[in-house]
Design a protein around this motif. Structure first.
Motif, PDB file in Angstrom:
ATOM      1  N   GLY A   2      58.242  53.214  66.849  1.00 44.72           N
ATOM      2  CA  GLY A   2      57.353  54.305  67.234  1.00 44.72           C
ATOM      3  C   GLY A   2      55.965  53.914  66.859  1.00 44.72           C
ATOM      4  N   ILE A   3      55.185  54.917  66.610  1.00 46.42           N
ATOM      5  CA  ILE A   3      53.783  54.664  66.353  1.00 46.42           C
ATOM      6  C   ILE A   3      53.495  54.685  64.849  1.00 46.42           C
ATOM      7  CG2 ILE A   3      53.022  57.058  66.516  1.00 46.42           C
ATOM      8  CD1 ILE A   3      50.748  56.075  68.312  1.00 46.42           C
ATOM      9  N   LYS A   4      54.502  55.110  64.064  1.00 48.51           N
ATOM     10  CA  LYS A   4      54.333  55.204  62.604  1.00 48.51           C
ATOM     11  C   LYS A   4      53.986  53.843  61.988  1.00 48.51           C
ATOM     12  CE  LYS A   4      55.750  59.418  60.873  1.00 48.51           C
ATOM     13  NZ  LYS A   4      54.912  60.191  61.765  1.00 48.51           N
ATOM     14  N   SER A  33      48.310  61.531  59.603  1.00 48.34           N
ATOM     15  CA  SER A  33      47.733  60.278  60.108  1.00 48.34           C
ATOM     16  C   SER A  33      46.584  59.824  59.208  1.00 48.34           C
ATOM     17  CB  SER A  33      47.195  60.486  61.532  1.00 48.34           C
ATOM     18  OG  SER A  33      46.123  61.410  61.504  1.00 48.34           O
ATOM     19  N   THR A 163      50.420  56.497  60.911  1.00 47.05           N
ATOM     20  CA  THR A 163      49.634  55.887  61.982  1.00 47.05           C
ATOM     21  C   THR A 163      48.166  55.919  61.579  1.00 47.05           C
ATOM     22  OG1 THR A 163      51.191  56.820  63.545  1.00 47.05           O
ATOM     23  CG2 THR A 163      49.096  56.020  64.442  1.00 47.05           C
ATOM     24  N   HIS A 275      51.297  60.326  73.771  1.00 51.19           N
ATOM     25  CA  HIS A 275      52.623  59.974  74.257  1.00 51.19           C
ATOM     26  C   HIS A 275      52.600  58.592  74.935  1.00 51.19           C
ATOM     27  CE1 HIS A 275      56.645  60.685  75.721  1.00 51.19           C
ATOM     28  NE2 HIS A 275      56.257  60.309  76.926  1.00 51.19           N
ATOM     29  N   THR A 278      52.113  55.877  72.349  1.00 51.70           N
ATOM     30  CA  THR A 278      53.350  55.665  71.591  1.00 51.70           C
ATOM     31  C   THR A 278      54.306  54.779  72.386  1.00 51.70           C
ATOM     32  OG1 THR A 278      53.042  57.878  70.691  1.00 51.70           O
ATOM     33  CG2 THR A 278      55.167  56.845  70.301  1.00 51.70           C
ATOM     34  N   LYS A 279      54.398  55.059  73.665  1.00 56.46           N
ATOM     35  CA  LYS A 279      55.269  54.239  74.520  1.00 56.46           C
ATOM     36  C   LYS A 279      54.777  52.789  74.599  1.00 56.46           C
ATOM     37  CE  LYS A 279      56.383  55.578  78.707  1.00 56.46           C
ATOM     38  NZ  LYS A 279      56.284  56.501  79.874  1.00 56.46           N
TER      39      LYS A 279
END
Lengths: 283, 119, 294
Positions: A2-4, A33, A163, A275, A278-279
């Protein structure tokens, strides 16, 4: 995946494109964040996020310190210094604001008359704004360069599990490079003018050089031509979002409000952006 | 007395340079021996700190009086530390400035502009 | 030659747009773009003649001769800029040109004389000098030395030596080295402020920076109508800081159109253009009066 824990750098070839707007709104949208303002000459993100419980840390840089008792005037250091930061008259004079601290003077001094001291070149402020941890760098007025401030800022979040949104300085000079060096993903923000397109191309060259995955946010778009958009098509750059010119946005932004907290429309808009990023980052 | 002047060319007819740190040459004039020579300003092409390096050249020539149209802060720090007197040059040739100096028509340079930054 | 410098601190306030309009209105014989990191002025100028382009050399950069290198690693240990890469698989040291600042410590310490300092092109200096004089430059990506390049841009204008009365200079954003180099030696600064909290924050920093140099300043507010309260605040700052206020310019979508047609705002009929004309008259009045006092 993910973006974490990822570092997302937001950059633009020129200032005033909405780089900070995109950065703070993305940071504010996430429940937790980091927002890192590397635009140390003109930091602005904190004006929107209004962090509390500020802790200030000085940023210093090493510069040479002369022991005048030991210095016998060989002038080896003066000859060596490629930056011309030293002069010798009846004693050795060090120009700290010109010194790059390569350490050369200390190496060549036959008398061991040079050691180091710390010179303050700016500060970082660490605070909290709801779920956003803010890290802001400030370059001291009339100090020419603040690379160590950027290093210290990035150091603070390097191992963070959250993030991090990195607001990079405009342009493509060394400080911009330092800011995006360790980024996992880059967002390029551009205006719909020939100026905007020209500078977007510079930002594009930079991310290509560092082989960073990236996408473009087109800001302040109007009906009619958009040279930046044309460039995206030409260079096959991914457009993540178009933010149409909106007087309401201009007003909210001018007062230092965060759009996603004030307007449902923008919350949705930046939600879509987050979104997509993140993808992209998860790829 | 030894006088230094930043100049454009290495000839007696040369104009005084507009810049100190980035002048092409320095005229070094010894008033007692009535001898002069030109020293190339190796600082002119420096990326940064040209004023400092140029000042070092002037200091190393045992200069007592500097005649210059302007002086950056950093160069002035070096020149002053070496106790060299600084007079403000007039627009014109070497000769005109030397004559004006002799006739005490040149003023001491009071204003010093902030440092020149080349990174 | 007198120099009028247009500065903003923050980017995107309309500095280049205003500079373009000023050059047009003044029919300026000489102008320059000191935003060497992201030059844009050339995009709104009609430039017919060919440019003279020359390489701009920055600091020399280190180069490792692999035939002589014995991979001892002393260079890497002593490089303060972390500009030396080591490839463990090949046991090979190389210089990262983006990191190297040209200090020559590695060259000094190398026991095998394997390191030399080589000339490095850090950008291009560009000069148009047929009819009007236009000096600009482009710094190479990731290069330092931007301050020196700015000085060179200004020097190109001065060195043409045509007895031109004044030049108009588009400054660089920020408060760092290139800005300081832009300010050095100019006769007046026109600040372009934007009524946003970011704009005001940046404005205060640029005022402090410019005050350091004791150059007279005048100020205009661009896009004043995006926040009239903050515009009033900027006018108050002018009074407090004793900066002459030379008028305000509204936000105008037509400005964007003009830029995209490669025209200046005063080439088309629009509100922003009319306001800039007034700002121009006031500014030049002060700039030229200022000149007479010399």
């Amino acid at each position: 995946m993910g973006i974490k824990g990822k570092k997302i750098a937001v950059l633009s070839g020129k200032g005033g494109t909405g780089k900070t707007l995109v950065s703070v709104n993305l940071a504010a949208l996430m429940s937790e964040s980091n927002y890192v303002d590397c635009d140390i000459e003109e930091p602005n993100g904190y004006l929107f996020l209004k962090p509390k419980n500020i802790k200030t840390e000085k940023v210093t840089r090493e510069v040479p310190l002369v022991n005048h008792d030991k210095c016998t005037g060989y002038k080896k250091c003066v000859e060596f210094c490629k930056f011309n930061a030293l002069a010798y008259t009846s004693k050795l004079i060090v120009f700290e604001n010109i010194c790059h601290f390569c350490g050369g003077c200390m190496l060549v001094c036959p008398e061991g008359a040079l050691s180091t001291k710390e010179r303050e070149i700016g500060r970082i402020e660490i605070g909290k704004s709801s779920g956003v941890n803010t890290y802001t760098g400030f370059l001291k007025i009339s100090e020419p360069s603040g690379t160590p401030i950027i290093e210290k800022l990035l150091d603070k979040v390097s191992t963070s599990p959250l993030t991090s949104i990195i607001d990079a300085p405009p342009g493509s000079a060394c400080t911009t490079m330092d800011s995006i060096k360790n980024a996992d993903y880059c967002i390029l923000v551009a205006e719909p003018t020939v100026f905007g397109a020209h500078n977007l191309e510079m930002a594009y060259d930079l991310v290509e050089l560092f082989e960073k995955p990236f996408g473009v946010v087109l800001n302040k778009t109007l009906d009619g031509e958009n040279p930046s958009k044309d460039l995206c098509v030409e260079k096959d750059m991914k457009i993540l979002l178009e933010i149409p010119f909106d007087e309401e946005l201009g007003r909210l932004n001018s007062k230092g409000h965060i759009l996603v907290n004030e307007s449902k429309k923008y919350k949705e808009m930046f939600g879509i952006l987050l979104h997509k990023i993140t993808k992209e980052v998860g790829r | 007395m030894i006088i230094a002047i930043p100049v454009e060319k290495d000839s007696k007819e040369s104009l005084v340079s507009e810049h100190f740190g980035r002048s092409n040459y320095f005229l070094i004039y010894n008033t007692d021996a009535k001898e002069y020579r030109f020293v190339k300003n190796s600082a002119a092409k420096s990326s940064g700190g040209a004023g400092i390096k140029a000042a070092q050249i002037v200091v190393d020539e045992n200069t007592e009086v500097l005649v210059s149209p302007q002086l950056g802060q950093n160069a002035a720090d070096v020149i002053k530390e070496a106790k060299i007197k600084i007079y403000k040059a007039q627009v014109g040739t070497i000769k005109e400035n030397l004559q004006a100096l002799e006739e005490e028509k040149l003023n001491l340079l009071s204003e010093v502009h902030e440092g020149y930054h080349g990174n | 030659m007198k120099e009028l410098l247009i500065l903003s601190g923050k980017g995107g306030t309309g500095k280049t747009t205003i500079a373009g309009a000023f050059i047009k209105l003044a029919q300026a014989q000489a102008f320059a773009d000191c935003d060497v990191d992201a030059p844009n002025l050339h995009l709104s100028m009609e430039l017919k003649d060919e440019a003279k382009v020359k390489d701009f050399y920055g600091m020399d950069k280190a180069y490792i001769n692999q035939d002589k290198c014995i991979s001892c690693g002393i260079c890497k240990e002593n490089c303060k800029f972390e500009a030396i890469n080591y490839d463990g698989d090949k046991n090979k040291y190389t210089i990262n040109p983006y990191g190297c600042e040209g200090c020559s410590v590695c060259q000094f310490l190398c026991p095998e004389d394997a390191i030399s300092m080589e000339k490095d092109v850090a950008g291009q200096l560009i000069l148009y000098d047929k009819e009007q004089i236009f000096s600009t430059a482009k710094l190479k990506m990731g290069s330092g030395n931007s301050g020196l390049l700015v000085s060179e841009v200004k020097k190109q204008v001065k060195s043409t030596n045509r007895g031109i009365e004044f030049s108009i200079i588009d400054g660089s954003p920020g408060i760092g080295c290139p800005v300081i180099a832009s300010i050095t030696g100019v006769d007046m600064i026109l600040l372009v402020a934007e009524p946003t909290i970011s704009g005001i924050s940046d404005l205060m920093r640029i005022i402090d920076t410019a005050n350091h140099f004791k150059v007279p300043m005048v100020l205009t507010i661009n896009k004043y109508d995006i926040n009239e309260d903050l515009s009033k605040k900027i006018e108050a700052i002018c009074r407090e800081k004793e900066i002459d206020f030379v008028g305000k310019i509204p936000y105008d979508k037509k400005a964007v159109e003009a830029v995209n047609k490669r025209l200046t705002v005063v080439d088309i009929d629009c509100q922003a253009g009319k306001s800039i004309k007034k700002v121009f008259d006031k500014t030049m009045n002060l700039f030229l009066k200022n000149k007479e006092n010399e």
